[in-house]
Design a protein around this motif. Structure first.
Motif, short mmCIF file in Angstrom:
data_model
loop_
_atom_site.label_atom_id
_atom_site.label_comp_id
_atom_site.label_asym_id
_atom_site.label_seq_id
_atom_site.Cartn_x
_atom_site.Cartn_y
_atom_site.Cartn_z
N ASP A 140 -9.81 40.98 20.31
CA ASP A 140 -9.24 39.66 20.59
C ASP A 140 -10.29 38.81 21.31
O ASP A 140 -10.78 39.18 22.38
CB ASP A 140 -8.00 39.85 21.47
N SER A 142 -9.72 35.41 21.89
CA SER A 142 -9.03 34.16 22.24
C SER A 142 -9.40 33.74 23.66
O SER A 142 -9.94 34.53 24.45
CB SER A 142 -7.52 34.33 22.11
N GLN A 145 -9.09 35.63 27.24
CA GLN A 145 -9.97 36.72 27.67
C GLN A 145 -10.81 36.33 28.89
O GLN A 145 -11.20 37.19 29.69
CB GLN A 145 -10.90 37.13 26.53
N GLY A 183 -13.43 40.47 14.98
CA GLY A 183 -12.60 39.87 16.01
C GLY A 183 -11.73 38.76 15.48
O GLY A 183 -11.70 38.48 14.28
N SER A 185 -9.50 34.90 16.89
CA SER A 185 -8.87 33.97 17.83
C SER A 185 -7.87 33.18 17.00
O SER A 185 -6.86 33.73 16.57
CB SER A 185 -9.90 33.09 18.54
N SER A 188 -10.33 34.57 11.86
CA SER A 188 -11.12 35.80 11.96
C SER A 188 -12.55 35.50 12.37
O SER A 188 -13.07 34.41 12.14
CB SER A 188 -11.11 36.54 10.63
N THR A 221 -4.29 32.93 19.42
CA THR A 221 -4.23 34.37 19.16
C THR A 221 -3.54 34.62 17.83
O THR A 221 -2.30 34.54 17.72
CB THR A 221 -3.46 35.09 20.29
N PHE A 223 -3.10 37.51 15.34
CA PHE A 223 -3.25 38.93 15.05
C PHE A 223 -3.55 39.17 13.57
O PHE A 223 -4.36 40.03 13.22
CB PHE A 223 -1.98 39.70 15.41
N GLY A 226 -7.20 38.98 12.58
CA GLY A 226 -7.95 40.16 12.99
C GLY A 226 -7.65 41.37 12.12
O GLY A 226 -8.55 42.12 11.72
N THR A 254 -6.20 43.73 22.44
CA THR A 254 -5.71 42.37 22.72
C THR A 254 -5.10 42.30 24.11
O THR A 254 -4.74 43.33 24.70
CB THR A 254 -4.66 41.95 21.67
N PRO A 258 0.86 37.06 20.09
CA PRO A 258 0.41 36.32 18.92
C PRO A 258 1.12 34.97 18.83
O PRO A 258 2.35 34.90 18.83
CB PRO A 258 0.79 37.23 17.75
#
Length: 356
Positions: A140, A142, A145, A183, A185, A188, A221, A223, A226, A254, A258
């Motif tokens: 993750d 995004s 972090q 990864g 955010s 992809s 985010t 998911f 990713g 993560t 999401p």
């Protein structure tokens, strides 16, 4: 000092206590590195620039070679198989593998025997249950972090795990281990290099991909984005369904809920928040079915809400192993820095587990 991390999977809920260890800071100044798209035309990643600091790494004892400004390298000139007391610059050092005669080292008490020193790997189990390991690590990236993991401990853990797998592969050259780092955010993110055979190529290129993928957190985010490139990475590694000599894993790291989707619009999600969760579950089930993959999902950070935890825990599939009884999904709750610092050992223990 000890901490406890919750791991669940395959109907088992357990508390594993591990001794905590210190982590080495990344070297390098922040910059941008343009990445070419290798996986499904995914977006370019951003990472650190070319300059590095002089902080010691955690790699091989004998002058581990590192790439300036990256997360560290494979330390191929090291002579200490334990990979300790490194002095590589600008990263985590290296895997300490020796060109002057490699040794599997002593039994690692943390995994019940047959392990590599300082790792969570059970070398005996890893050697006997498969000859090919394909592992996609999805990180993750995004914007949250920056608050939940400002020291990039998840990235350090991912590289340390790759280093331990590389050391094992060099000691056991008949076993193929491929890893890929991707990864997400809003969409992809991939690095320049793509999946690597770490036994042959070491971890230099994976280190560079981690930098590109995860060192510039921003955005929302998604998911699904990713999971999509994680699945593509497994395919590039040669992962297949029904091959009993393979063990395929997707590790998903993560810290949040999401809030974006590849298939559900924002207005649709506002009307029915469960639509994104359902789309994620469909994607996960496809990965598990198409590659006999086991999902290792990690919910990190103390700030993650319960609904996010529930989504991440639900992704830990399959519940019942098909390729073998022990090859099931695992969920890890890593809500402290100490838990994240030990994450590489937990990943090693799960990947090399022989027990149902």
């Amino acid at each position: 000092m000890k901490y406890k991390a919750l791991i669940t999977g395959g109907g088992l809920v357990g508390i594993i206590a591990l001794t905590s260890c210190s982590s080495t800071q990344f070297g390098g100044e922040t910059g941008k590195t343009s990445s070419s798209s290798m996986l499904n035309g995914a977006n370019q990643g951003e990472g650190m620039g070319s300059s590095s600091d002089e902080s010691p790494g955690a790699g091989s004892k004998a002058n581990a070679k590192t790439t300036s400004g990256s997360l560290g390298t494979d330390g191929s000139t090291g002579t200490d198989p334990n990979g300790v007391d490194g002095n590589g610059k600008g990263g985590l050092g290296g895997d300490g593998s020796s060109q002057n005669g490699e040794s599997p080292g002593q039994t690692d008490s943390s995994n019940g025997g047959g392990g590599l020193p300082g790792s969570g790997l059970n070398a005996e189990c890893l050697s006997k249950k498969a000859s090919e390991y394909n592992i996609a690590i999805v990180i993750d990236a995004s914007g949250s972090q920056l608050q939940t993991d400002p020291n990039f401990l998840r990235e350090k853990a991912s590289l340390n795990f790759a280093i331990e797998m590389a050391r094992f592969a060099r000691i056991h050259p008949t076993i193929s281990i491929e890893l890929g780092i991707v990864g997400f955010s809003d969409t992809s993110i991939v690095g320049t290099n793509g999946p690597q055979d770490v036994g042959k190529n070491g971890t230099d290129k994976l280190s560079a991909d981690i930098t590109q993928v995860a060192r510039n957190p921003k955005g929302n985010t998604n998911f699904e984005a990713g999971l999509r490139v994680g699945e593509t990475a497994l395919g590039l590694m040669g992962a297949k369904k029904g091959v009993t000599t393979q063990r395929n894993f997707l590790v998903f790291l993560t810290d949040g809920d999401p809030n974006r989707s590849d298939t559900v619009t924002t207005s649709q999600a506002n009307d029915n928040p469960l639509l994104i969760t359902q789309a994620i579950n469909t994607k996960v089930q496809g990965i598990v079915n198409n590659y006999d993959a086991a999902m290792i999902t990690v919910a990190s950070g103390a700030q993650i809400q319960q609904k996010g935890i529930d989504v991440v825990q639900g992704m830990a599939l399959p519940k019942v192993g098909t390729i073998s009884p022990e090859h099931v999904g695992k969920y890890i709750r890593a809500d402290t820095d100490k838990a994240l610092e030990e994450l590489s050992k937990l990943l090693g223990a799960i990947v090399s587990d022989c027990k149902k």
